[in-house]
Design an enzyme around this catalytic site. Structure first.
Site, short mmCIF file in Angstrom:
data_model
loop_
_atom_site.label_atom_id
_atom_site.label_comp_id
_atom_site.label_asym_id
_atom_site.label_seq_id
_atom_site.Cartn_x
_atom_site.Cartn_y
_atom_site.Cartn_z
N SER A 185 10.25 -0.84 18.14
CA SER A 185 9.94 -0.55 16.73
C SER A 185 10.47 0.82 16.35
O SER A 185 10.02 1.85 16.87
CB SER A 185 8.43 -0.58 16.50
OG SER A 185 8.14 0.02 15.25
N HIS A 204 12.74 -3.89 15.84
CA HIS A 204 11.61 -4.21 14.98
C HIS A 204 11.54 -3.23 13.80
O HIS A 204 11.55 -2.02 14.00
CB HIS A 204 10.33 -4.13 15.83
CG HIS A 204 9.09 -4.59 15.15
ND1 HIS A 204 8.72 -5.91 15.05
CD2 HIS A 204 8.08 -3.89 14.56
CE1 HIS A 204 7.56 -6.01 14.44
NE2 HIS A 204 7.15 -4.80 14.11
N ASP A 254 9.30 -2.02 10.67
CA ASP A 254 7.96 -2.05 10.06
C ASP A 254 8.06 -1.60 8.61
O ASP A 254 8.19 -0.42 8.32
CB ASP A 254 7.03 -1.11 10.83
CG ASP A 254 6.61 -1.70 12.16
OD1 ASP A 254 6.11 -2.84 12.15
OD2 ASP A 254 6.80 -1.05 13.19
N MET A 292 6.35 -1.07 5.12
CA MET A 292 5.00 -0.85 4.58
C MET A 292 5.10 -0.40 3.13
O MET A 292 5.93 0.45 2.80
CB MET A 292 4.29 0.24 5.37
CG MET A 292 4.24 -0.02 6.86
SD MET A 292 3.41 1.34 7.70
CE MET A 292 3.63 0.85 9.40
N HIS A 316 9.09 -6.92 10.02
CA HIS A 316 7.64 -7.09 9.89
C HIS A 316 7.21 -6.55 8.52
O HIS A 316 7.12 -5.34 8.33
CB HIS A 316 6.96 -6.33 11.04
CG HIS A 316 5.48 -6.38 11.03
ND1 HIS A 316 4.70 -5.55 11.82
CD2 HIS A 316 4.60 -7.17 10.35
CE1 HIS A 316 3.43 -5.82 11.62
NE2 HIS A 316 3.34 -6.79 10.73
N MET A 318 4.72 -5.60 5.97
CA MET A 318 3.31 -5.28 5.69
C MET A 318 3.24 -4.92 4.22
O MET A 318 3.05 -3.76 3.84
CB MET A 318 2.85 -4.13 6.60
CG MET A 318 2.66 -4.58 8.05
SD MET A 318 2.57 -3.21 9.20
CE MET A 318 4.31 -2.95 9.51
N MET A 376 -1.39 -9.16 15.67
CA MET A 376 -1.47 -7.69 15.67
C MET A 376 -2.52 -7.25 16.69
O MET A 376 -3.65 -7.73 16.69
CB MET A 376 -1.85 -7.17 14.28
CG MET A 376 -0.75 -7.26 13.24
SD MET A 376 0.79 -6.43 13.68
CE MET A 376 0.26 -4.72 13.82
N ASP A 396 2.01 -6.76 18.72
CA ASP A 396 2.50 -5.53 18.10
C ASP A 396 1.37 -4.52 17.97
O ASP A 396 0.39 -4.77 17.29
CB ASP A 396 3.06 -5.89 16.71
CG ASP A 396 3.66 -4.72 15.97
OD1 ASP A 396 3.74 -3.61 16.55
OD2 ASP A 396 4.06 -4.91 14.80
C1 DX5 Z 1 1.93 -0.96 13.13
C2 DX5 Z 1 3.32 -1.46 13.39
C3 DX5 Z 1 3.80 -1.39 14.79
C4 DX5 Z 1 3.91 -0.03 15.37
C5 DX5 Z 1 3.81 -0.12 16.86
O1 DX5 Z 1 1.59 -1.22 11.81
O2 DX5 Z 1 3.40 -2.81 12.99
O3 DX5 Z 1 5.04 -2.05 14.93
O4 DX5 Z 1 5.10 0.63 15.03
O5 DX5 Z 1 3.80 1.16 17.35
P1 DX5 Z 1 3.18 1.52 18.76
O6 DX5 Z 1 3.92 0.72 19.77
O7 DX5 Z 1 3.43 2.97 18.85
O8 DX5 Z 1 1.72 1.16 18.70
ZN ZN Z 2 5.27 -4.07 13.45
#
Ligand code: DX5
Ligand code: ZN
Length: 225
Positions: free
Chosen positions: A8, A33, A35, A37, A66, A68, A144, A182
């Site tokens: 990620s 990956h 993320d 948001m 991903h 969110m 998650m 994740d």
């Molecule tokens: C959280 C994300 C994850 C996050 C994982 O909302 O979806 O992908 O980046 O990070 P680590 O591996 O540091 O927990």
């Molecule tokens: Zn993620």
């Protein structure tokens, strides 16, 4: 089926993002990956389309997106145009339209000319029963293992039972749906989560804290069957 590591980039050093991506490639990763948001579905705001477009120019890695975000249906085409290979949305973001969103994702083509792979995700508080009706249609279910929103959190142990139950269901139904985890994955727990049934593992801090190439290679060794 080989297990997959999905580093990620949320945990990467953005001042040298190109080098960081090269490092995970050299370490053997096949996925990256993203993320995304929106500050509404989750409290934080991360990055989006321009970042993906820019990275697409320097790598062929599978872009595991991903979302969110609220109303994820709005952004499927746009992420496809930026280079997404897979798009995962949260069932909590639009519970009444999950089936049609999966269909929409699978009908959308990637820049590589392949259908986008569709993923559906559940937060730690959502039971797996919410996604079982979609297990046959979705290409992947993301469980998650932390509350979405931030990297660097501790894995919530109860979520491992959800992975185990979901794997049992997928196996019993004869499905080949991927199960992704994740959040909070470390060298110490990655083997257990794979044994519980996850075959796609996201890792942010565990990859990018320290030497990303070496971390990637070590984590990949730990999930090799
Ligand atoms: C959280 C994300 C994850 C996050 C994982 O909302 O979806 O992908 O980046 O990070 P680590 O591996 O540091 O927990
Ligand atoms: Zn993620």
């Amino acid at each position: 089926m080989n297990n997959i590591l999905s580093p990620s980039i949320l945990a990467a050093d953005f001042t040298v993002l190109g080098e960081q991506i090269k490092a995970v490639c050299e370490g053997g990763a096949d996925y990256l990956h993203f993320d995304v948001m929106d500050g509404i579905f989750v409290p934080s705001i991360s990055f989006g389309m321009p970042v993906m477009t820019s990275i697409r120019k320097c790598t062929d890695l599978f872009f595991d997106t991903h979302l969110m975000i609220e109303k994820p249906d709005r952004y499927i085409e746009r992420f496809a145009q930026c280079g997404a290979d897979g798009i995962t949305f949260h069932i909590e973001a639009d519970p009444d339209n999950a089936g049609s969103i999966i269909k929409h994702i699978k009908e959308t083509m990637s820049l590589k000319g392949k259908p986008i792979r569709a993923g559906i995700s559940i937060k730690p508080g959502t039971p797996i029963s919410a996604v079982l009706p979609f297990a046959a249609d979705a290409d992947m279910i993301l469980v998650m293992t932390v509350e979405p929103g931030f990297g660097g959190q501790k894995l919530i142990p109860e979520t491992v039972d959800k992975v185990r139950a979901l794997r049992a269901f997928v196996t019993a139904e004869g499905l080949d749906t991927d199960i992704e985890v994740d959040g909070g994955i470390t060298e110490g727990n990655i083997s257990d989560i794979v044994k519980a049934g996850a075959n796609v593992v996201v890792a942010g801090s565990a990859v990018f804290k320290g030497n990303a190439k070496e971390n990637t290679a070590r984590l990949m060794d730990l999930i090799r069957l």
